[in-house]
Design a protein around this motif. Structure first.
Motif, PDB file in Angstrom:
ATOM      1  N   GLY A 118      11.317  -3.953   4.019  1.00  0.00           N
ATOM      2  CA  GLY A 118      12.737  -4.108   3.725  1.00  0.00           C
ATOM      3  C   GLY A 118      13.092  -5.230   2.772  1.00  0.00           C
ATOM      4  N   ALA A 167       0.829  -1.205   0.000  1.00  0.00           N
ATOM      5  CA  ALA A 167       0.000   0.000   0.000  1.00  0.00           C
ATOM      6  C   ALA A 167       0.863   1.253   0.000  1.00  0.00           C
ATOM      7  CB  ALA A 167      -0.917   0.004   1.215  1.00  0.00           C
ATOM      8  N   GLY A 168       0.345   2.309  -0.616  1.00  0.00           N
ATOM      9  CA  GLY A 168       1.012   3.603  -0.610  1.00  0.00           C
ATOM     10  C   GLY A 168       1.649   3.954  -1.935  1.00  0.00           C
ATOM     11  N   ASN A 193      -6.813  -0.959   0.705  1.00  0.00           N
ATOM     12  CA  ASN A 193      -6.351  -0.608   2.049  1.00  0.00           C
ATOM     13  C   ASN A 193      -7.131   0.627   2.512  1.00  0.00           C
ATOM     14  OD1 ASN A 193      -4.692   0.967   3.964  1.00  0.00           O
ATOM     15  ND2 ASN A 193      -3.175  -0.659   3.691  1.00  0.00           N
ATOM     16  N   TYR A 223       7.673  -2.147  -1.356  1.00  0.00           N
ATOM     17  CA  TYR A 223       7.496  -0.751  -1.749  1.00  0.00           C
ATOM     18  C   TYR A 223       8.892  -0.147  -1.962  1.00  0.00           C
ATOM     19  CZ  TYR A 223       5.756   4.052  -1.936  1.00  0.00           C
ATOM     20  OH  TYR A 223       5.472   5.329  -2.336  1.00  0.00           O
ATOM     21  N   SER A 224       9.622   0.105  -0.875  1.00  0.00           N
ATOM     22  CA  SER A 224      10.910   0.795  -0.986  1.00  0.00           C
ATOM     23  C   SER A 224      11.880   0.053  -1.895  1.00  0.00           C
ATOM     24  CB  SER A 224      11.543   0.960   0.400  1.00  0.00           C
ATOM     25  OG  SER A 224      10.643   1.607   1.275  1.00  0.00           O
ATOM     26  N   LYS A 264      -1.856   4.944  -4.373  1.00  0.00           N
ATOM     27  CA  LYS A 264      -2.881   5.324  -3.398  1.00  0.00           C
ATOM     28  C   LYS A 264      -4.243   5.490  -4.045  1.00  0.00           C
ATOM     29  CE  LYS A 264       0.095   7.672  -0.038  1.00  0.00           C
ATOM     30  NZ  LYS A 264      -0.182   7.269   1.340  1.00  0.00           N
ATOM     31  N   THR A 284       4.869  -5.661   8.104  1.00  0.00           N
ATOM     32  CA  THR A 284       4.507  -4.520   8.919  1.00  0.00           C
ATOM     33  C   THR A 284       4.449  -3.234   8.094  1.00  0.00           C
ATOM     34  OG1 THR A 284       6.767  -3.790   9.401  1.00  0.00           O
ATOM     35  CG2 THR A 284       5.815  -5.439  10.892  1.00  0.00           C
ATOM     36  N   LYS A 296      -3.500  -4.379   9.087  1.00  0.00           N
ATOM     37  CA  LYS A 296      -2.067  -4.072   8.890  1.00  0.00           C
ATOM     38  C   LYS A 296      -1.512  -3.432  10.152  1.00  0.00           C
ATOM     39  CE  LYS A 296       1.196  -1.895   5.750  1.00  0.00           C
ATOM     40  NZ  LYS A 296       1.373  -1.328   4.403  1.00  0.00           N
ATOM     41  N   ASN A 320      -5.969  -0.387   7.846  1.00  0.00           N
ATOM     42  CA  ASN A 320      -4.703   0.222   8.258  1.00  0.00           C
ATOM     43  C   ASN A 320      -4.871   0.950   9.588  1.00  0.00           C
ATOM     44  OD1 ASN A 320      -2.262   1.509   8.486  1.00  0.00           O
ATOM     45  ND2 ASN A 320      -2.443   2.715   6.609  1.00  0.00           N
ATOM     46  N   THR A 364      -3.576   3.893   1.041  1.00  0.00           N
ATOM     47  CA  THR A 364      -4.750   3.916   1.900  1.00  0.00           C
ATOM     48  C   THR A 364      -5.794   4.913   1.395  1.00  0.00           C
ATOM     49  OG1 THR A 364      -3.536   3.223   3.868  1.00  0.00           O
ATOM     50  CG2 THR A 364      -5.528   4.470   4.246  1.00  0.00           C
ATOM     51  N   GLY A 401      12.175   0.397   4.064  1.00  0.00           N
ATOM     52  CA  GLY A 401      13.350  -0.089   3.347  1.00  0.00           C
ATOM     53  C   GLY A 401      14.224  -0.946   4.237  1.00  0.00           C
TER      54      GLY A 401
END
Ligand SMILES: Cc1cc2nc3c(=O)[nH]c(=O)nc-3n(C[C@H](O)[C@H](O)[C@H](O)COP(=O)(O)O)c2cc1C
Length: 340
Positions: free
Chosen positions: A301, A66-67, A143, A322-323, A70, A249, A221, A176, A90, A272
């Motif tokens: 991460g 998520a993110g 989300n 994501y990262s 969006k 997480t 989440k 979330n 979200t 990350g």
């Protein structure tokens, strides 16, 4: 290698010279264009190994966290890039602009990001309208969160509004309660609050199930910044309320891994590489405490196939990134799918 993977090493230094949020917005737009031009096709030539989780068939175990998307504006592109599932949001009941900019920072030395976006999003209805016509084979999760100006004692109402709106178009819904960027949101992780919230949402899920004739799993989440007692309390509630899954997480507020970095004290959530180990420990803890039937989705991460494998060994049924995508580019999808 596909065109987009070949282009990424050229594009990365250019994108990294731009402000982080500008680079992010551009990337999502470029993904849509690249998809239209057929540049994402067959990034994944690794054989797909579908998994049944929560009664859904996931084309593969790798999801977009998520993110990143969006507003649900590029789900077809993420699916084409090779993701087995995409979590949009979200999303909140009403559109909201989020926190003032700048609100996203890169810490390249740590392969990390700090963000305090604050749920900038176009509102749940806008995303639902986009998802109505989706064609992707990827599983799509929605989300959901609460608006920044909704007090915590009314938070349940916001989540119910979003669940009702998302239900017809979502494959799963993620609740979330772990973003550090909406004041008081993480307090909803306290045992009594989470029990009240999850119980209300499970009731609503049961009535929506009857109304729509389909089951949409409900996941929560959670944050990495929970002590053992808090984790045990959450697992107790999740078992008792028959939650369908847990996503572990979100980003961390802990800065010990980036001490001394010029941006370390920027407010927000750190993601990350620095969150990798903590997130894996939290996955492991929930895997031990939750009923066997409740899957854990592991995120935090993952920057390589080996990192993804580590999360699965810790007990994750599925993983998200994501990262890692920011630092490693589209090749990360291939790398992960080759190893899990
Ligand atoms: C810029 C940014 C925005 C995020 N927005 C959301 C969000 O809206 N909702 C959410 O549940 N998680 C959000 N996250 C958290 C990610 O989904 C993920 O849980 C976290 O970044 C750890 O994974 P990673 O290390 O692979 O990035 C965001 C992360 C970043 C970096």
């Amino acid at each position: 290698m596909t065109l987009i993977e070949r282009l990424y090493p050229v594009m990365k230094p250019w994108l990294f010279r731009l402000d982080a949020e500008r680079a992010h917005t551009l990337t999502v737009k470029m993904m849509v264009v690249a998809h239209r031009l057929g540049m994402l096709k067959s990034v994944v030539d690794a054989p797909q190994s579908p998994r049944q989780v929560m009664g859904l068939t996931f084309p593969n175990v790798l999801g977009l966290a998520a993110g990143m998307d969006k507003s649900a504006s590029a789900v077809e592109a993420w699916g084409a890039l090779g993701f087995g599932f995409v979590e949009v949001g979200t999303l909140t009941p009403r559109p909201q602009p989020g926190n003032p900019k700048p609100r996203l920072f890169r810490l390249p030395e740590h392969e990390a990001l700090i963000n305090r976006m604050g749920f900038n999003n176009p509102g749940i209805q806008s995303a639902v309208a986009k998802l109505r016509h989706r064609k992707t084979k990827a599983v799509v999760g929605v989300n959901i969160g609460k608006n920044f100006d909704t007090p915590n004692d009314k938070a349940v109402d916001d989540y119910i509004i979003c669940l009702k709106a998302a239900y017809p178009v979502a494959d799963y819904v993620a609740v979330n309660i772990s973003s550090p960027n909406t004041k008081g949101l993480r307090d909803l992780q306290a045992e009594d609050s989470v029990r009240q919230l999850v119980s209300a949402l499970k009731k609503e899920q049961a009535s929506l199930q009857k109304e729509h004739g389909k089951t949409v799993p409900l996941l929560v989440k959670i944050a990495p910044d929970l002590n053992d007692m808090q984790i045990e309390a959450l697992a107790r509630v999740f078992n008792e309320q028959a939650i369908d899954g847990v996503i572990a997480t979100n980003t961390t507020i802990d800065r010990s891994a980036v001490t001394g970095h010029a941006l370390a004290q920027e407010a927000g959530g750190l993601s990350g590489a620095p969150v990798r180990e903590r997130s894996t420990l939290v996955i492991q803890a929930f895997r031990t405490l939750l009923k066997e039937t409740v899957p854990v989705i592991g995120v935090g991460g993952i920057l390589s196939g080996a990192d993804a494998l580590e999360k699965m060994k810790a007990g994750a049924a599925l993983v998200q990134v994501y990262s890692g995508l920011v630092y490693r580019g589209p090749g990360l999808v291939r790398d992960v799918l080759a190893q899990v």
